[in-house]
Motif scaffolding. Structure first.
Motif, PDB file in Angstrom:
ATOM      1  N   GLY A 128       7.149   2.958  -2.262  1.00 48.16           N
ATOM      2  CA  GLY A 128       6.061   3.874  -1.950  1.00 48.16           C
ATOM      3  C   GLY A 128       5.258   4.264  -3.164  1.00 48.16           C
ATOM      4  N   LYS A 129       5.792   4.018  -4.346  1.00 55.10           N
ATOM      5  CA  LYS A 129       5.039   4.364  -5.553  1.00 55.10           C
ATOM      6  C   LYS A 129       3.951   3.320  -5.792  1.00 55.10           C
ATOM      7  N   THR A 130       3.076   3.632  -6.690  1.00 54.60           N
ATOM      8  CA  THR A 130       1.942   2.756  -6.939  1.00 54.60           C
ATOM      9  C   THR A 130       2.055   2.160  -8.341  1.00 54.60           C
ATOM     10  N   VAL A 131       1.798   0.870  -8.412  1.00 56.48           N
ATOM     11  CA  VAL A 131       1.806   0.204  -9.704  1.00 56.48           C
ATOM     12  C   VAL A 131       0.419  -0.403  -9.908  1.00 56.48           C
ATOM     13  N   THR A 132      -0.098  -0.301 -11.125  1.00 50.29           N
ATOM     14  CA  THR A 132      -1.427  -0.837 -11.396  1.00 50.29           C
ATOM     15  C   THR A 132      -1.277  -2.181 -12.094  1.00 50.29           C
TER      16      THR A 132
ATOM     17  N   SER B  75      -0.450  -4.624   4.672  1.00 49.39           N
ATOM     18  CA  SER B  75      -1.605  -4.669   3.759  1.00 49.39           C
ATOM     19  C   SER B  75      -1.404  -5.692   2.644  1.00 49.39           C
ATOM     20  N   GLN B  76      -2.496  -6.298   2.221  1.00 45.01           N
ATOM     21  CA  GLN B  76      -2.426  -7.292   1.157  1.00 45.01           C
ATOM     22  C   GLN B  76      -2.027  -6.675  -0.180  1.00 45.01           C
ATOM     23  N   ASP B  77      -2.408  -5.425  -0.398  1.00 43.23           N
ATOM     24  CA  ASP B  77      -2.191  -4.842  -1.714  1.00 43.23           C
ATOM     25  C   ASP B  77      -0.809  -4.205  -1.834  1.00 43.23           C
ATOM     26  N   THR B  78       0.186  -4.965  -1.485  1.00 42.69           N
ATOM     27  CA  THR B  78       1.558  -4.490  -1.624  1.00 42.69           C
ATOM     28  C   THR B  78       2.284  -5.371  -2.637  1.00 42.69           C
ATOM     29  N   ALA B  79       3.350  -4.823  -3.164  1.00 42.47           N
ATOM     30  CA  ALA B  79       4.095  -5.574  -4.175  1.00 42.47           C
ATOM     31  C   ALA B  79       5.593  -5.355  -3.997  1.00 42.47           C
ATOM     32  N   VAL B  80       6.361  -6.369  -4.413  1.00 44.00           N
ATOM     33  CA  VAL B  80       7.815  -6.242  -4.469  1.00 44.00           C
ATOM     34  C   VAL B  80       8.181  -6.300  -5.956  1.00 44.00           C
ATOM     35  N   ILE B  81       9.148  -5.502  -6.353  1.00 45.42           N
ATOM     36  CA  ILE B  81       9.396  -5.361  -7.781  1.00 45.42           C
ATOM     37  C   ILE B  81      10.860  -5.673  -8.097  1.00 45.42           C
TER      38      ILE B  81
ATOM     39  N   LYS C 154       1.097  -1.347 -15.091  1.00 48.47           N
ATOM     40  CA  LYS C 154       1.282   0.044 -15.504  1.00 48.47           C
ATOM     41  C   LYS C 154       1.740   0.892 -14.336  1.00 48.47           C
ATOM     42  N   ALA C 155       2.618   1.817 -14.623  1.00 44.35           N
ATOM     43  CA  ALA C 155       2.975   2.841 -13.652  1.00 44.35           C
ATOM     44  C   ALA C 155       3.200   4.091 -14.487  1.00 44.35           C
ATOM     45  N   ASP C 156       4.405   4.730 -14.391  1.00 38.14           N
ATOM     46  CA  ASP C 156       4.705   5.884 -15.238  1.00 38.14           C
ATOM     47  C   ASP C 156       4.657   5.472 -16.707  1.00 38.14           C
ATOM     48  N   SER C 157       5.205   4.275 -16.971  1.00 37.30           N
ATOM     49  CA  SER C 157       5.056   3.727 -18.319  1.00 37.30           C
ATOM     50  C   SER C 157       4.633   2.270 -18.198  1.00 37.30           C
ATOM     51  N   LYS C 158       4.193   1.713 -19.313  1.00 41.49           N
ATOM     52  CA  LYS C 158       3.653   0.356 -19.271  1.00 41.49           C
ATOM     53  C   LYS C 158       4.821  -0.653 -19.285  1.00 41.49           C
TER      54      LYS C 158
ATOM     55  N   ARG D 216      -3.356  -5.327 -13.554  1.00 42.05           N
ATOM     56  CA  ARG D 216      -4.690  -5.723 -14.021  1.00 42.05           C
ATOM     57  C   ARG D 216      -5.754  -4.741 -13.505  1.00 42.05           C
ATOM     58  N   GLY D 217      -5.398  -3.494 -13.523  1.00 39.41           N
ATOM     59  CA  GLY D 217      -6.345  -2.462 -13.134  1.00 39.41           C
ATOM     60  C   GLY D 217      -6.457  -2.215 -11.644  1.00 39.41           C
ATOM     61  N   LYS D 218      -5.710  -2.992 -10.854  1.00 41.41           N
ATOM     62  CA  LYS D 218      -5.808  -2.821  -9.403  1.00 41.41           C
ATOM     63  C   LYS D 218      -4.509  -2.207  -8.878  1.00 41.41           C
ATOM     64  N   PRO D 219      -4.609  -1.155  -8.052  1.00 41.98           N
ATOM     65  CA  PRO D 219      -3.376  -0.498  -7.580  1.00 41.98           C
ATOM     66  C   PRO D 219      -2.690  -1.273  -6.455  1.00 41.98           C
ATOM     67  N   PHE D 220      -1.358  -1.338  -6.553  1.00 39.57           N
ATOM     68  CA  PHE D 220      -0.552  -1.976  -5.502  1.00 39.57           C
ATOM     69  C   PHE D 220       0.533  -0.998  -5.083  1.00 39.57           C
ATOM     70  N   THR D 221       0.860  -0.974  -3.795  1.00 33.22           N
ATOM     71  CA  THR D 221       1.928  -0.116  -3.307  1.00 33.22           C
ATOM     72  C   THR D 221       3.221  -0.924  -3.253  1.00 33.22           C
ATOM     73  N   ILE D 222       4.294  -0.326  -3.736  1.00 30.36           N
ATOM     74  CA  ILE D 222       5.569  -1.045  -3.745  1.00 30.36           C
ATOM     75  C   ILE D 222       6.253  -0.898  -2.404  1.00 30.36           C
TER      76      ILE D 222
END
Lengths: 259, 409
Positions: free
Chosen positions: B178-182, B156-162, B119-123, B184-190
């Motif tokens: 820099g935006k955040t994506v959730t 940081s471990q909680d980063t993501a590539v999209i 999830k982010a702005d939309s699912k 499974r309920g856990k936030p990740f920074t892109i």
């Protein structure tokens, strides 16, 4: 007439049975017959006396139940089916009452058909078929379909087809049965001409007038040979006179019982 | 004999022409069957080619370890393999260590694919894959970023590539750094957005345009600390050493799995076997259609040939009287049924390609054209013509000439 050559066809005690048990019926019931090379035999007799069956057996389309059939000195029973097909293709020419041309094929293809089973190339086949048709003055009809021809023309095509292989024996089953007397006459002239050229012809017919063309007339009754006669035309030849006289010492008696 | 054959062929042509509608309809059965076969083969070949081209482009020094034993292509075509997604993988984290410690291995990337809401702005659409892997994946699979950077152990471990397309789907823009994506309920920074790949079919079995990539450790923590490894990618330091690595790993991992060979190490074209789920479903359905229509088409041929034999009984009698042997007659009818099946086969081959090129406009790859498919189409149609034509041909040959001549006279 070539008297010295061995007989082309020699039948001994030939029988053909149809049905079994109570329905048993002998279409041919013991026929002995010797046909020499160059003979023109007319077989006559009422319907159902076994003429056609005899012709089919002679042409290797059917097989006798009993008795022996020697073709050119070889017993037919010892010839394999494949070889029999070869003999039909090379030595025997069939002429049917109902012409039996293949409607799908045109005249020249019909005439060339026996040559395909002999393994002749296509161009050669068509050349030979064209030559055979020329003998019957049918050159202009080569590319007609059978249904576009008159009865007499159709039968001449059928005869051309029977002859294209240059067979030694021609078997004709009522070749003029479906034709008017004028066409019949033309066909018979053709057959007589072939006979003069040395072919052996065996013809089944209902028409007694046609027997004048033949050199020997056989009448059949109930699957047996009733009479076997040299015709007048044949007897006029000295060689035949000698034969007829020598054997039976009855001069110019046209009929004689075989048995 | 040769002349007889040519004559039969000509005869068959004439006879088929004389009943055009009937022959055409009979051919149609064969055409549909062969068209399905051609379409399946050309599309599956096209899909395989996409992957093998990728492998070649990557230098040919790639091997992958997958759980389970690879089936042969035929059984994997009919068995859709769906249970594999739910079964626990037989690959373990220990295996990654074995690979990493092997000689000549340049880099290793395990791939762990998870499901779950993004999830982010939309699912994100359902089924969007969450790929947990190590930074080395970028070099092994040649993944390039258009913005930002790929995963990195130092941050940081909680980063993501999209993937680009996923970024557009959930953020409405391609630049989502820099935006955040959730997940499974856990936030990740892109931290990075991938370049548009546009190859949904690849040996990683992931469409990276529509995926989010996270660190392997994060993935494990999302999955209750269990590593569920779908694939381990290996890159050798040179192509020559690839085989020795594969042999070595086969021994080591088999030993560590208590002697059970419950994994397979694939390289080169082996990897290229397409394994994606919808593809298998389509292939299985089309195979079934092809088999049924070939059977029905074959029965149609037999039916028509029996009718033809009955219609031409008199012709058979005439031909026999004129010197045709039984063999000659059966060849005549066999060649006629072969003409139907081969004619239908050629038409089917053409139609199959028209269909598969039509389908391929909706896909990211083109069907392949090679001699194997053409040969298969022709061989299948010849076999059909023979199987379904032999009985009518034998029946024709066995006809009694006298009975035949008596027909209709």
């Amino acid at each position: 007439m070539a008297n010295n050559t061995p007989p082309v066809i020699r039948l001994r005690g030939l029988k053909k049975r149809y049905g079994i048990g109570d329905a048993e019926n002998y279409a041919i019931d013991g026929i002995d017959l010797t046909v020499k090379r160059g003979e023109f035999i007319a077989i006559m007799g009422p319907s159902g006396c076994g003429k056609t069956t005899l012709l089919n057996i002679l042409g290797l389309l059917d097989h006798s139940t009993e008795g022996d059939y020697k073709l050119d000195g070889q017993s037919v029973k010892s010839i394999s089916k494949r070889k029999q097909a070869r003999i039909r293709s090379r030595q025997i020419g069939f002429v049917f009452q109902s012409f039996n041309l293949i409607p799908r094929l045109n005249v020249i293809e019909n005439v060339a058909l026996p040559l395909t089973y002999k393994g002749v190339t296509k161009t050669k086949r068509l050349k030979m078929a064209s030559a055979a048709l020329a003998n019957f003055h049918l050159n202009e009809r080569e590319y007609y379909k059978p249904y576009q021809l008159s009865g007499g023309q159709t039968q001449r095509v059928a005869i051309a087809r029977a002859l294209v292989n240059d067979p030694s024996i021609i078997l004709a089953d009522e070749p003029t049965g479906n034709l008017d007397s004028r066409s019949s006459h033309v066909i018979m002239e053709e057959l007589a001409d072939l006979h003069k050229r040395g072919n052996t012809i065996i013809m089944v017919t209902h028409n007694p007038r046609l027997t004048t063309y033949a050199s020997r007339v056989i009448t059949m009754l109930d699957g047996k040979i009733d009479t076997d006669t040299m015709t007048l035309a044949a007897l006029q030849k000295p060689a035949n006179q000698k034969r007829a006289l020598g054997k039976h010492s009855k001069k110019r008696k046209p009929k004689r019982k075989k048995k | 004999m040769r002349f007889l054959f040519a004559n039969h062929a000509q005869n068959a042509y004439q006879s088929l022409r004389s009943s055009r509608v009937r022959s055409g309809l009979t051919m149609l059965g064969v055409t549909i069957g062969i068209a399905s076969i051609t379409a399946i083969l050309s599309l599956s070949g096209g899909a395989s080619k996409v992957i093998s081209d990728q492998i070649k482009a990557l230098g040919g020094n790639i091997a992958v370890i997958r759980p389970g034993v690879v089936q042969d292509p035929i059984s994997s075509l009919t068995n859709s393999n769906s249970h594999r997604d739910f079964a626990a993988s037989t690959l373990t984290e220990a295996d990654i260590v074995y690979v990493r410690n092997s000689e000549h291995v340049q880099s290793v990337a395990p791939i762990m694919i998870l499901g779950g809401t993004i999830k982010a702005d939309s699912k994100a659409p359902d089924g969007t894959p969450i790929v947990a892997t190590t930074p080395e994946l970028a070099s092994i699979s040649n993944l390039q970023v258009r913005d930002g950077q790929f995963l990195d152990d130092s941050i940081s471990q909680d980063t993501a590539v999209i993937g680009t397309q996923l970024s557009i789907d959930i953020f409405g823009t391609e630049s989502s750094i820099g935006k955040t994506v959730t997940i499974r309920g856990k936030p990740f920074t892109i931290v990075g957005v991938l370049k548009l790949q546009n190859d949904p079919i690849n040996y990683n079995q992931v469409d990276f345009d529509n995926a989010v990539i996270i660190n392997f450790a994060s993935g494990k923590s999302l999955n209750r600390s269990v590593a569920q490894i779908q694939q381990i990618n290996i890159k050798a330091d040179s192509t020559d050493n690839l085989n020795s690595i594969i042999n070595h790993l086969n021994q080591v991992i088999t030993a560590s799995h208590k002697g059970e060979k419950d994994f397979s190490i694939l390289s080169g074209d082996q990897i290229a076997q397409p394994t994606s789920q919808p593809f298998y479903t389509i292939a299985a359905v089309t195979t079934a259609i092809a088999a049924i229509s070939l059977l029905v088409g074959g029965i149609g041929i037999m039916n028509i040939m029996l009718v033809t034999v009955a219609e031409r009984t008199r012709e058979i009698g005439i031909r026999k009287a004129l010197g045709a042997s039984n063999g000659g007659i059966s060849w005549q009818f066999l060649i006629e049924s072969l003409a139907i099946s081969i004619g239908g086969g050629i038409a089917g081959y053409v139609v199959g390609y028209i269909v598969s090129f039509g389908i391929s406009t909706f896909l990211t790859f083109d069907p392949i054209i090679n001699w194997q498919i053409a040969t298969t189409a022709i061989v299948v149609s010849i076999i059909m013509g023979t199987i379904f034509g032999i009985y009518p041909a034998i029946r024709a040959a066995r006809k009694d000439p006298i009975e035949s001549l008596r027909q209709y006279s």
